[in-house]
Scaffold this motif. Structure first.
Motif, short mmCIF file in Angstrom:
data_model
loop_
_atom_site.label_atom_id
_atom_site.label_comp_id
_atom_site.label_asym_id
_atom_site.label_seq_id
_atom_site.Cartn_x
_atom_site.Cartn_y
_atom_site.Cartn_z
N ILE A 424 0.85 -1.20 0.00
CA ILE A 424 0.00 0.00 0.00
C ILE A 424 0.88 1.25 0.00
O ILE A 424 1.62 1.51 0.96
CB ILE A 424 -0.94 0.02 1.23
N ALA A 425 0.82 2.01 -1.09
CA ALA A 425 1.57 3.26 -1.18
C ALA A 425 0.82 4.36 -0.43
O ALA A 425 -0.38 4.56 -0.65
CB ALA A 425 1.78 3.64 -2.64
N VAL A 450 6.30 8.68 8.75
CA VAL A 450 6.70 7.67 7.77
C VAL A 450 7.45 6.54 8.46
O VAL A 450 7.21 5.34 8.21
CB VAL A 450 7.56 8.30 6.66
N GLN A 451 8.36 6.87 9.35
CA GLN A 451 9.12 5.85 10.07
C GLN A 451 8.21 4.96 10.90
O GLN A 451 8.39 3.73 10.98
CB GLN A 451 10.18 6.51 10.96
N GLY A 457 4.79 -2.01 8.83
CA GLY A 457 4.73 -2.80 7.61
C GLY A 457 4.40 -2.02 6.36
O GLY A 457 4.42 -2.57 5.25
N PHE A 458 4.09 -0.71 6.48
CA PHE A 458 3.75 0.11 5.33
C PHE A 458 5.04 0.67 4.73
O PHE A 458 5.36 1.85 4.85
CB PHE A 458 2.79 1.24 5.72
N THR A 459 5.78 -0.22 4.08
CA THR A 459 7.12 0.14 3.61
C THR A 459 7.11 1.08 2.41
O THR A 459 8.15 1.62 2.05
CB THR A 459 7.89 -1.15 3.25
N LYS A 460 5.95 1.27 1.77
CA LYS A 460 5.85 2.20 0.65
C LYS A 460 5.40 3.59 1.10
O LYS A 460 5.05 4.43 0.26
CB LYS A 460 4.89 1.66 -0.41
N ALA A 492 -4.91 0.47 11.14
CA ALA A 492 -3.58 0.25 11.72
C ALA A 492 -3.17 1.39 12.64
O ALA A 492 -2.38 1.20 13.57
CB ALA A 492 -2.56 0.07 10.61
N LEU A 493 -3.71 2.57 12.39
CA LEU A 493 -3.38 3.74 13.21
C LEU A 493 -4.40 3.98 14.32
O LEU A 493 -4.27 4.94 15.08
CB LEU A 493 -3.30 4.98 12.32
N GLY A 494 -5.42 3.14 14.39
CA GLY A 494 -6.45 3.32 15.42
C GLY A 494 -7.42 4.43 15.13
O GLY A 494 -8.09 4.94 16.03
N LEU A 495 -7.55 4.82 13.84
CA LEU A 495 -8.46 5.90 13.47
C LEU A 495 -9.87 5.35 13.23
O LEU A 495 -10.02 4.22 12.76
CB LEU A 495 -7.98 6.60 12.19
N PRO A 496 -10.91 6.11 13.51
CA PRO A 496 -12.28 5.65 13.26
C PRO A 496 -12.58 5.64 11.77
O PRO A 496 -11.89 6.28 10.97
CB PRO A 496 -13.15 6.69 13.99
N SER A 497 -13.64 4.94 11.38
CA SER A 497 -14.01 4.86 9.97
C SER A 497 -14.36 6.23 9.40
O SER A 497 -14.19 6.47 8.20
CB SER A 497 -15.20 3.91 9.78
#
Length: 557
Positions: A424-425, A450-451, A457-460, A492-497
């Motif tokens: 996923i970019a 970014v880090q 796992g979002f290496t892009k 993955a960031l715990g953000l709501p929909s």
């Protein structure tokens, strides 16, 4: 509020007893003379405006109108685009049981686009003027179909207007300052009003219905009467002849026709003489009308139903998702499932503006509480949701989705699966200064996030050279096939929909790091959601048949 002495003759203004969207006004002592004076958008043209909105709610909320299946009316339905803005939220999202809420924006337009509307509206000096969205009500049908919440926005609310692009390519740039909300309609049509609501509230709007003057008088008579109550004898007439002319004895009266129009447009004579009282009277009328339909099924004459249907359909403009009679009927069936005791009418909490004299702005904190409850499908009446049935049992959905009550829900395609995080970019944009720019952006914040993403796992993930301005962190994506990947990033960031939005003005998936994530490994979580609408929203329950309007001193007989 809204008098010509404040904004000038060409400004969108309130008439003291003209039908409006239920916004508050300055106290009568401060604004009475100017607010009822002659000038643009005054007088008769306001009489029917709010009644048109009432009609829209009636068609939707009662479901009593089986006449909507008259197929020959299909050709009369007028449509317009749903959203002319760049911020596309992607529609309401299903809950864990596969049930989807519905958000419908009901608009009342004062457009004079034909002879009938001109005859009903009067005010010849404004025949060629731009239309105003003087009625704006958001109707929220809960995902489990247990409750309806309605939020009215005062028509003199000052907001930041989004960029709106008309189908012919004409662009209305985003405003650089506050603009009165009812001007949104003149920026390309109802799709711009939808865009303005979404920009302000972050509530995805699924449909709109816009009503003009035509056919409203006939419908008001055909309803057969609606009970209303006043605490004292009332006569809405000032010494210099202003006011709606409503004259009722103390107690309960059944009104229809011209009297119903007078009730809906009365400001002088109710409560403190402001639009807040008028809004409360309008909400009382709507609830009472819904109860009458449910209780007595007044519209039982096929000839009358046909006449009403034709008048209603010809007076409406809807989005393409409601452009067929069967779609409108299916929608009315869904709304009829809600008992009147679970209908809650409210007004957006507001405060008088310190930046625009005589206007209002959303009340800090409490307006957002109401918007958040709608976004998170929390009933405004404080009763909590019902226990929803699993989607496999045939839960209802939007028109065009699973069938209405009594029919089996068709099988739905499986939801798209997100790619692995490493595929996923993501562009990361620094928006940590917030929308008001009160704080500087945190230097190097994009690279820090970014880090963090790479570690997940979002290496892009890569830092974006552009900056942004957001109060809360949001994930935006540009095309529908990216929705699942954007949702996976947010999760993955715990953000709501609600933090995931489809937007035309970007490329790919962009993470806007907002002011809520200036430091640390995750955005600051929001406080717990409220469980009941604040008192400032003045909630009114649909079963409350004891409500009785207070009468303004000096307007009794």
């Amino acid at each position: 509020m809204g008098n010509s002495s404040v904004r000038g003759e060409g400004a969108p203004a309130r008439a003291a007893d003209g039908v409006a969207g239920g916004g508050p006004a300055a106290p009568a002592s401060a604004s009475a003379a100017a607010a009822d004076g002659p000038g643009p958008r005054r007088g008769k043209r306001r009489i029917l405006r709010w009644v048109a909105s009432t009609l829209a709610f009636l068609i939707l909320a009662t479901g009593a109108a089986g006449y909507l299946y008259y197929r020959h009316l299909n050709g009369s339905i007028q449509t317009d685009l749903l959203n002319l803005g760049d911020n596309k939220l992607g529609g309401s999202k299903p809950n864990a049981f596969g049930q989807t809420p519905l958000n419908i924006l009901i608009l009342g337009s004062d457009a004079r686009n034909d002879a009938e509307n001109q005859a009903l509206g009067g005010a010849r000096d404004t025949f060629d003027g731009p239309p105003l969205a003087d009625v704006q009500m958001l109707l929220h049908l809960s995902a489990d179909r247990s409750n309806i919440s309605v939020v009215s926005m005062p028509r003199d609310t000052m907001i930041m207007m989004p960029k709106c692009t008309e189908p012919n390519g004409k662009v209305h740039p985003a405003s650089k300052g506050l603009v009165q909300t009812n001007e949104s309609l003149s920026r390309g049509g109802p799709g711009c009003t939808v865009a303005a609501w979404q920009e302000l509230t972050k509530i995805p709007i699924d449909h709109f219905m816009m009503i003009d003057f035509k056919g409203v008088v006939t419908m008001a008579d055909a309803i057969g009467g609606v009970p209303v109550c006043v605490q004292q004898n009332v006569h809405s007439r000032t010494k210099d002849g202003k006011g709606s002319g409503l004259k009722l004895p103390a107690g309960t009266s059944t009104i229809q026709g011209e009297q119903a129009l007078q009730w809906l447009r009365t400001r002088y004579g109710f409560e403190d003489g402001t639009d807040l009282g008028r809004t409360h009277a309008q909400h009382m009328y709507m609830n009472s009308m819904a109860r009458e339909f449910r209780k007595n099924a007044k519209l039982s004459n096929p000839v009358k139903l046909n006449s009403l249907a034709q008048a209603a359909i010809k007076a409406m403009v809807v989005d393409p998702g409601l452009n067929k009679i069967d779609k409108l009927y299916d929608l009315s069936v869904e709304l009829k499932k809600v008992p009147t005791g679970r209908i809650t009418m409210t007004t957006m909490p507001w405060v008088y503006s310190t930046r625009e004299e005589g206007r209002v702005e959303p009340k800090p904190g409490e307006a957002e509480d109401v918007f958040r409850m709608i976004r998170e499908d929390i009933p405004l009446d404080g009763k909590g949701p019902e226990h929803p049935a699993p989607a496999a049992s045939g839960s209802p959905a939007t028109p065009g989705g699973p069938a209405a009550a009594g029919s089996a829900a068709p099988s739905q395609p499986a939801a798209p699966q997100a790619a692995a995080p490493s595929r996923i970019a993501v562009a990361v944009r620094n928006a940590t200064g917030g929308k008001d720019g009160a704080q500087p952006r945190v230097k190097n914040r994009s690279n820090e996030v970014v880090q963090l993403l790479v570690a997940k796992g979002f290496t892009k993930a890569a830092a974006d050279t552009q900056a942004g301005a957001e109060d809360t962190t949001v994930v935006r994506f540009s095309s529908s096939d990216q929705a699942a990947n954007a949702a996976a990033l947010a999760s993955a960031l715990g953000l709501p929909s609600s933090a995931v939005e489809k937007t035309d003005g970007i490329s790919g998936i962009v993470l806007f790091v907002g002011r809520d994530w200036r430091t640390g490994d995750a955005p600051t979580p929001p406080p717990p959601a409220p469980t009941k609408a604040p008192d400032s929203a003045r909630p009114l329950n649909g079963d409350n048949d004891k409500e009785c309007m207070a009468v303004q001193p000096g307007f009794t007989w």
